[in-house]
Design an enzyme around this catalytic site. Sequence first.
Site, PDB file in Angstrom:
ATOM      1  N   LYS A  11      65.768  52.469  40.102  1.00 10.76           N
ATOM      2  CA  LYS A  11      65.009  53.263  41.086  1.00 10.76           C
ATOM      3  C   LYS A  11      63.503  52.988  41.062  1.00 10.76           C
ATOM      4  O   LYS A  11      62.853  52.962  42.105  1.00 10.76           O
ATOM      5  CB  LYS A  11      65.252  54.754  40.856  1.00 10.76           C
ATOM      6  CG  LYS A  11      66.651  55.227  41.227  1.00 10.76           C
ATOM      7  CD  LYS A  11      66.750  56.737  41.059  1.00 10.76           C
ATOM      8  CE  LYS A  11      68.116  57.246  41.466  1.00 10.76           C
ATOM      9  NZ  LYS A  11      68.177  58.715  41.528  1.00 10.76           N
ATOM     10  N   ASP A  57      66.717  62.304  47.059  1.00  9.54           N
ATOM     11  CA  ASP A  57      67.286  63.255  46.089  1.00  9.54           C
ATOM     12  C   ASP A  57      66.798  64.680  46.364  1.00  9.54           C
ATOM     13  O   ASP A  57      67.566  65.646  46.275  1.00  9.54           O
ATOM     14  CB  ASP A  57      66.905  62.857  44.652  1.00  9.54           C
ATOM     15  CG  ASP A  57      67.704  61.663  44.160  1.00  9.54           C
ATOM     16  OD1 ASP A  57      68.820  61.435  44.683  1.00  9.54           O
ATOM     17  OD2 ASP A  57      67.218  60.956  43.260  1.00  9.54           O
TER      18      ASP A  57
END
Length: 281
Positions: free
Chosen positions: A69, A105
Amino acid sequence: MAKSLAFVTGFPVAHSRSPIIHRYWLERYRIDGGYDAIEVEPAAFAQFLHDLAAGRTGFIGGNVTIPHKETAFRLADFADELATELGASNTLWMEDGRLCATNTDGYGFAANLDQAAPGWQAGKTAVILGAGGASRAVIQTVRDNGFTTIHVVNRTFERARELADRFGDAVFAHPLPALKEVVEKADLFVNTTSLGMSGENPLPPLYLDRLAADAVVTDIVYVPLRTPVLEQASALGLRTVDGLGMLLHQAAPGFEKWFGKRPEVTAELKAMIVNDLERQE
Ligand code: ATR
């Protein structure tokens, strides 16, 4: 036209449920596309992104999970504000020849609460247990939804302090023993740790009985679906929200970017993932 293909990449990636989610939506909306899990070693990830941006992989974009990420964020040509503040991206797409990055997220976290505990944003004080990678998007989102006092409580105080520094004046860092005090009358409690999941990790006293009577308690861990933290909260009559919805909702913006349709998180989709999780246990 060639069929659009998206990916999820991680190392390892076999555990990812993203292919089930996206393939469900592709079928539901009769879109002629595909979604594959691609394992890429950390040493090969920069080249993978380079090839993606150059149109050499056959993919139009995809999801990125651990441990890629941060690299995805760093190497993208453009990262939006959300990803930039987090320093991490979980969703990539191509736009005007540029590799673009965002992080969904936090959106997933908020959309899950919107669906399962409407009105949750009316709260002002939140307690977030844990200061790992997963807690960052939660802190950002809780702050962006109007909470003015956000207590981050962590075993390693230093990690909580780094996050308080990063996310601004509304965020306060504490060591674990402060939990008893900071939960007092709080409106939202979020567990981002694996505490209570095994014998080595017993659940410390959480003092959930001190929360506001209409508080919402949620866990971002979703295996098992009813975590020990949620069980405690339910027993006290508090509103609880499991973490699976966050996984499902975080997938929606990426699907829309790649395939042009905002998909719906249905009860049927949730049941499919629950089934899959049960099979793996
Ligand atoms: P993730 O990226 O999934 O959030 P992580 O970075 O390993 O995973 O973070 C796990 C979180 O659970 C951390 O907040 C960790 O506390 P530390 O920062 O002190 O390591 C917390 N955690 C895990 N096991 C714990 C335990 N036995 N007691 C207290 N906290 C624990």
